[in-house]
Design a protein around this motif. Structure first.
Motif, mmCIF file in Angstrom:
data_model
loop_
_atom_site.group_PDB
_atom_site.id
_atom_site.type_symbol
_atom_site.label_atom_id
_atom_site.label_comp_id
_atom_site.label_asym_id
_atom_site.label_seq_id
_atom_site.Cartn_x
_atom_site.Cartn_y
_atom_site.Cartn_z
ATOM 1 N N ALA A 75 3.642 -6.577 -8.166
ATOM 2 C CA ALA A 75 2.340 -6.927 -7.571
ATOM 3 C C ALA A 75 2.402 -6.856 -6.050
ATOM 4 O O ALA A 75 1.442 -6.426 -5.401
ATOM 5 N N SER A 76 3.535 -7.232 -5.476
ATOM 6 C CA SER A 76 3.696 -7.187 -4.014
ATOM 7 C C SER A 76 3.667 -5.758 -3.499
ATOM 8 O O SER A 76 3.014 -5.460 -2.490
ATOM 9 N N GLU A 130 2.290 -3.174 -5.018
ATOM 10 C CA GLU A 130 0.934 -2.665 -5.236
ATOM 11 C C GLU A 130 -0.014 -3.171 -4.153
ATOM 12 O O GLU A 130 -0.822 -2.412 -3.614
ATOM 13 N N TRP A 131 0.095 -4.460 -3.815
ATOM 14 C CA TRP A 131 -0.790 -5.045 -2.798
ATOM 15 C C TRP A 131 -0.558 -4.386 -1.437
ATOM 16 O O TRP A 131 -1.514 -4.055 -0.727
ATOM 17 N N MET A 132 0.710 -4.198 -1.087
ATOM 18 C CA MET A 132 1.034 -3.544 0.189
ATOM 19 C C MET A 132 0.460 -2.132 0.234
ATOM 20 O O MET A 132 -0.092 -1.702 1.253
ATOM 21 N N SER A 133 0.597 -1.397 -0.854
ATOM 22 C CA SER A 133 0.126 -0.005 -0.877
ATOM 23 C C SER A 133 -1.394 0.083 -0.749
ATOM 24 O O SER A 133 -1.921 1.058 -0.216
ATOM 25 N N GLN A 134 -2.088 -0.947 -1.232
ATOM 26 C CA GLN A 134 -3.546 -0.957 -1.177
ATOM 27 C C GLN A 134 -4.078 -1.370 0.198
ATOM 28 O O GLN A 134 -5.272 -1.221 0.478
ATOM 29 N N HIS A 135 -3.207 -1.897 1.049
ATOM 30 C CA HIS A 135 -3.641 -2.385 2.366
ATOM 31 C C HIS A 135 -2.941 -1.647 3.510
ATOM 32 O O HIS A 135 -2.724 -2.203 4.581
ATOM 33 N N ARG A 136 -2.618 -0.400 3.271
ATOM 34 C CA ARG A 136 -1.984 0.405 4.317
ATOM 35 C C ARG A 136 -3.018 0.902 5.317
ATOM 36 O O ARG A 136 -4.151 1.195 4.959
ATOM 37 N N TYR A 176 4.053 5.057 -5.003
ATOM 38 C CA TYR A 176 3.944 4.116 -3.890
ATOM 39 C C TYR A 176 4.794 4.511 -2.681
ATOM 40 O O TYR A 176 4.657 3.927 -1.610
ATOM 41 N N TYR A 209 6.572 -2.305 2.278
ATOM 42 C CA TYR A 209 5.342 -1.622 2.702
ATOM 43 C C TYR A 209 5.385 -0.132 2.369
ATOM 44 O O TYR A 209 4.389 0.433 1.899
#
Length: 198
Positions: free
Chosen positions: A31-32, A34-40, A110, A165
């Motif tokens: 989840a971490s 995935e979250w980082m990849s969505q907020h690049r 990712y 990240y």
């Protein structure tokens, strides 16, 4: 200070090893990423890509060589030996553990940068923590020790976060990389001090 590094390192290593066997921690890891990849964002992409280059083994060895040459100018040979054993020990331990655990990396979709070897532990994080610990311990008596320690901690922290990240490591891979160097450098320092007093 070295005993504190040792205690923190042991605690972090236990948590990171548990992540290999506990489904809940595995879910947190993924989840971490995935979250980082969505907020690049573009600027962070460039910065973290640069961190990947600066945190790799070639640059770490280059920096360590320059550091040792600087210390040789002041004839601080015991520090050079300590730094050299610390760096090469960290490199050896982290790659031995990579071959032992062979944890797969996060899914390739990712990845922002190329990666080699298995995921656990993070070599970049291990190298960054080794340099940070060495800086903190070698310059314990320096007049600007607090500033050096702060810079070293920020470097270690940024390197670890950057690995998640760019999508090539899970957070617990980073935690394990940090913990290995904390334990190794702290033990090495304590052994060095003991023998120097003998």
């Amino acid at each position: 200070m070295p005993r504190l590094l040792l205690i923190v390192g042991c605690f972090a290593l236990i948590i990171s090893v548990l992540s290999l066997y506990l489904p809940l921690l595995n879910l947190f890891d993924l989840a971490s990423v995935e979250w980082m990849s969505q907020h690049r964002i573009a600027v962070f992409n460039q910065i973290t890509t640069a961190f990947s280059a600066l945190g790799g083994m070639p640059f770490v060895l280059f920096f360590t060589t320059l550091w040792c040459l600087h210390l040789a100018w002041y004839k601080k040979y015991s520090e050079i030996v300590f730094i050299s054993i610390g760096i090469f020990g960290s490199i050896s331990i982290v790659w031995l553990l990579k071959f032992t655990f062979t944890r797969p990396r996060p899914p390739e979709m990712y990845h922002l940068v190329a990666s080699y070897g298995s995921s656990f532990p993070s070599a970049h994080s291990c190298y960054a923590a080794a340099l940070a610990c060495l800086m903190i311990l070698v310059y314990r008596q320096h007049t600007h020790h607090k500033l050096i320690a702060l810079f070293a901690f920020i470097w270690m922290l940024c390197m670890g976060i950057s690995r998640v990240y760019v999508g090539v490591h899970f957070p617990t891979d980073v935690l394990s990389g940090w913990s290995i160097s904390l334990i190794w450098i702290a033990l090495l320092y304590l052994i060095t001090i003991k023998f120097s007093k003998a």
